[in-house]
Design an enzyme around this catalytic site. Structure first.
Site, PDB file in Angstrom:
ATOM      1  N   SER A 245       0.850  -1.190   0.000  1.00  0.00           N
ATOM      2  CA  SER A 245       0.000   0.000   0.000  1.00  0.00           C
ATOM      3  C   SER A 245       0.885   1.238   0.000  1.00  0.00           C
ATOM      4  O   SER A 245       2.111   1.140   0.074  1.00  0.00           O
ATOM      5  CB  SER A 245      -0.917  -0.001   1.208  1.00  0.00           C
ATOM      6  OG  SER A 245      -0.162   0.260   2.371  1.00  0.00           O
ATOM      7  N   LYS A 246       0.214   2.381  -0.046  1.00  0.00           N
ATOM      8  CA  LYS A 246       0.922   3.665  -0.141  1.00  0.00           C
ATOM      9  C   LYS A 246       1.993   3.843   0.927  1.00  0.00           C
ATOM     10  O   LYS A 246       3.050   4.401   0.658  1.00  0.00           O
ATOM     11  CB  LYS A 246      -0.081   4.806  -0.001  1.00  0.00           C
ATOM     12  CG  LYS A 246      -0.688   5.239  -1.311  1.00  0.00           C
ATOM     13  CD  LYS A 246      -1.038   6.733  -1.233  1.00  0.00           C
ATOM     14  CE  LYS A 246      -1.559   7.232  -2.561  1.00  0.00           C
ATOM     15  NZ  LYS A 246      -2.937   6.797  -2.808  1.00  0.00           N
ATOM     16  N   ARG A 247       1.695   3.358   2.116  1.00  0.00           N
ATOM     17  CA  ARG A 247       2.661   3.608   3.194  1.00  0.00           C
ATOM     18  C   ARG A 247       3.987   2.866   2.976  1.00  0.00           C
ATOM     19  O   ARG A 247       4.976   3.156   3.632  1.00  0.00           O
ATOM     20  CB  ARG A 247       2.050   3.268   4.557  1.00  0.00           C
ATOM     21  CG  ARG A 247       1.927   1.814   4.827  1.00  0.00           C
ATOM     22  CD  ARG A 247       1.109   1.543   6.078  1.00  0.00           C
ATOM     23  NE  ARG A 247       0.616   0.186   6.056  1.00  0.00           N
ATOM     24  CZ  ARG A 247       1.334  -0.859   6.436  1.00  0.00           C
ATOM     25  NH1 ARG A 247       2.548  -0.683   6.890  1.00  0.00           N
ATOM     26  NH2 ARG A 247       0.830  -2.071   6.361  1.00  0.00           N
ATOM     27  N   HIS A 248       4.018   1.909   2.042  1.00  0.00           N
ATOM     28  CA  HIS A 248       5.271   1.229   1.736  1.00  0.00           C
ATOM     29  C   HIS A 248       6.117   2.016   0.736  1.00  0.00           C
ATOM     30  O   HIS A 248       7.193   1.581   0.351  1.00  0.00           O
ATOM     31  CB  HIS A 248       5.009  -0.171   1.164  1.00  0.00           C
ATOM     32  CG  HIS A 248       4.400  -1.109   2.152  1.00  0.00           C
ATOM     33  ND1 HIS A 248       3.139  -1.637   1.991  1.00  0.00           N
ATOM     34  CD2 HIS A 248       4.866  -1.596   3.320  1.00  0.00           C
ATOM     35  CE1 HIS A 248       2.866  -2.423   3.020  1.00  0.00           C
ATOM     36  NE2 HIS A 248       3.897  -2.411   3.835  1.00  0.00           N
ATOM     37  N   GLY A 249       5.618   3.159   0.297  1.00  0.00           N
ATOM     38  CA  GLY A 249       6.388   3.972  -0.656  1.00  0.00           C
ATOM     39  C   GLY A 249       5.874   3.791  -2.063  1.00  0.00           C
ATOM     40  O   GLY A 249       4.696   3.509  -2.275  1.00  0.00           O
TER      41      GLY A 249
END
Ligand code: GLU
Length: 473
Positions: A245-249
């Site tokens: 997801s987005k939080r993984h970059g």
């Protein structure tokens, strides 16, 4: 359909993105596996844009997906197909299913459907419409959908090339809608018709489609078409094992490009996500094509590993052509707002070959050429200034004479010159190397001294040295 020459091996794969957003690295890897398998088997790789969902599909997404695929070097062997343009053909197949008694019209209202869904859930079976076996209503032109008439008994086997055999009880597979009440074909129908018409032999896609494979198999069988081989590949997870997801970059292929990864580096890395060939970490396309087999894809989700991506990319960077890397570095620096006149561009071109071994990305290459772009006179760091004792200044002045007289200004020649200078002075490198480095770079990150000087050229190197010596005179 414009099915040109058949694939020599008979294998036909396809990548079938829905144009609802950018090209995600998960999608890119699916495309890559399809491409590799087609190349490995001497088959064909096709692209089909699944733009059936008119509300969610956008032209911008179509453009972004093709841009990502082009950048990665994954081109369709034939003109890409746009699914929506084939809606008439999809409807034709529904007529054929109706004629065979394998589809039926269903006039259930939204409320009735909801009630039927509740009932089916309570009874632990998939939804069936009462219209399955009922005569048509008094007004058959009333809004209705057309459903597939699935078998009520038995099982459907999906003999998946990655997951192994997976069986589904037919009672649990609902009579899926084939045509909506506005006549629009649904996704599961369109996929089957298109894969059949495109001659697709191997459907390699994300394992979120495994359940669809059973439903789709039933449609193939009802049409008496060959069912393709399925290979459902596990998703890519973040480094922490959670769904990406987005939080993984970064997730979009374009973001990886902007971060300075090069296509062959990302291709190599993506191939290693869920597939491998022994311990081989770094390989080129020819090797990947020779080794890749979809049956060797592992069942467990792959985890994104930035350190590994950086390592693999760095290995491809050092093998890449200097002129190409220079152009990419210029582009990245310009995109970041740098104004690069012709002499700076020339300096970058002479520096890139000297620093490319130490860089993991194009952005790092941009950082690593910075020392060469400094303008004389350089401001010396305090550390360097302190190192410039009278003795050191005198030594550097002697070194300057050797450098000025060097017959050839090359990496190897400069290395030899520095070595013989240290010997002639009977001192270790530490007596003049660190201050010289400070003088030539102003403290910026830089490679070995001989490479620094080769990158700067004789004139600039001596100029920087002279500036420092003059400041101590
Ligand atoms: N369009 C589907 C998706 O983007 C893929 C369908 C398929 O590969 O069969 O998830």
């Amino acid at each position: 359909m414009s099915s040109s020459s058949p694939a020599p091996s008979g294998v036909v794969t396809r990548f079938a993105p829905s144009p609802t957003g950018f090209l995600h690295i998960g999608g890119a890897r699916t495309a890559l596996f399809n491409w590799l398998y087609a190349r490995h088997t001497g088959g064909k790789f096709l692209i089909r844009v699944e733009d059936t969902d008119r509300e969610r599909s956008t032209d911008a997404a179509v453009a972004a997906i093709f841009e990502g695929l082009d950048w990665l070097g994954l081109k369709s062997d034939e003109e890409p197909i746009f699914q929506y343009s084939r809606a008439d053909r999809h409807r034709e197949v529904v007529q054929a299913l109706l004629a065979k008694g394998r589809a039926y019209r269903c006039w259930m209202t939204v409320e009735e459907l909801e009630a039927a869904r509740e009932k089916a859930r309570a009874e632990g079976r998939a939804i069936r419409s009462p219209w399955r076996d009922a005569p048509p209503p008094t007004d058959p032109s009333a809004p209705h959908v057309i459903r597939f008439k699935g078998p009520l008994e038995g099982e459907t086997l999906v003999d998946d090339m990655v997951k192994g055999p997976v069986t589904f009880r037919n009672i649990e597979l609902d009579d899926l809608v084939l045509l909506r009440n506005d006549g629009a074909p649904t996704y599961n129908l369109a996929v089957v018709v298109d894969d059949h018409d495109m001659g697709v032999t191997h459907v390699i896609r994300g394992d979120d489609h495994l359940n669809n494979a059973a439903r789709q198999s039933l449609i193939y069988q009802a049409m008496e078409w060959d069912v393709p081989s399925f290979a459902h590949i596990p998703l890519i997870h973040g480094p922490d094992g959670a769904k990406l997801s987005k939080r993984h970059g970064a997730q979009a292929v374009g973001e990886f490009a902007d971060m300075g990864y090069i296509p062959e580096g990302l291709r190599n890395y993506l191939a290693r996500l869920g597939w491998g060939h022994g311990d081989d970490e770094v390989f080129n396309d020819a090797q990947a094509i020779e080794w890749f087999d979809v049956k060797d894809v592992v069942k467990a989700p792959a985890r994104l590993d930035w350190a590994k991506l950086n390592f693999i990319n760095s290995q491809h960077l050092r093998q890449a052509d200097d002129a190409r890397l220079t152009a990419l570095t210029l582009k990245a620096l310009t995109a970041a707002g740098a104004d690069l006149p012709a002499d700076a561009q020339a300096r970058i071109a002479s520096t890139v070959p000297q620093v490319k071994e130490g860089a993991k990305t194009i952005l790092e290459l941009g950082e690593h050429v910075a020392f060469a772009l400094k303008v004389r006179p350089l401001t010396l760091e305090e550390k360097t200034a302190k190192q410039l004792s009278e003795e050191t200044v005198a030594r550097l002045a002697r070194l300057r004479e050797h450098l000025a007289a060097a017959p050839v200004w090359g990496v190897a020649e400069l290395e030899a010159l520095l070595k013989s200078f240290a010997e002639s002075e009977a001192v270790g490198f530490g007596k003049f190397g660190p201050p010289l480095r400070g003088i030539l770079t102003g403290g910026a990150q830089a490679p070995d001294l001989n490479k620094i000087m080769a990158a700067l050229g004789r004139e600039e190197s001596l100029g920087r040295l002279d500036d420092a010596l003059a400041s101590r005179a």
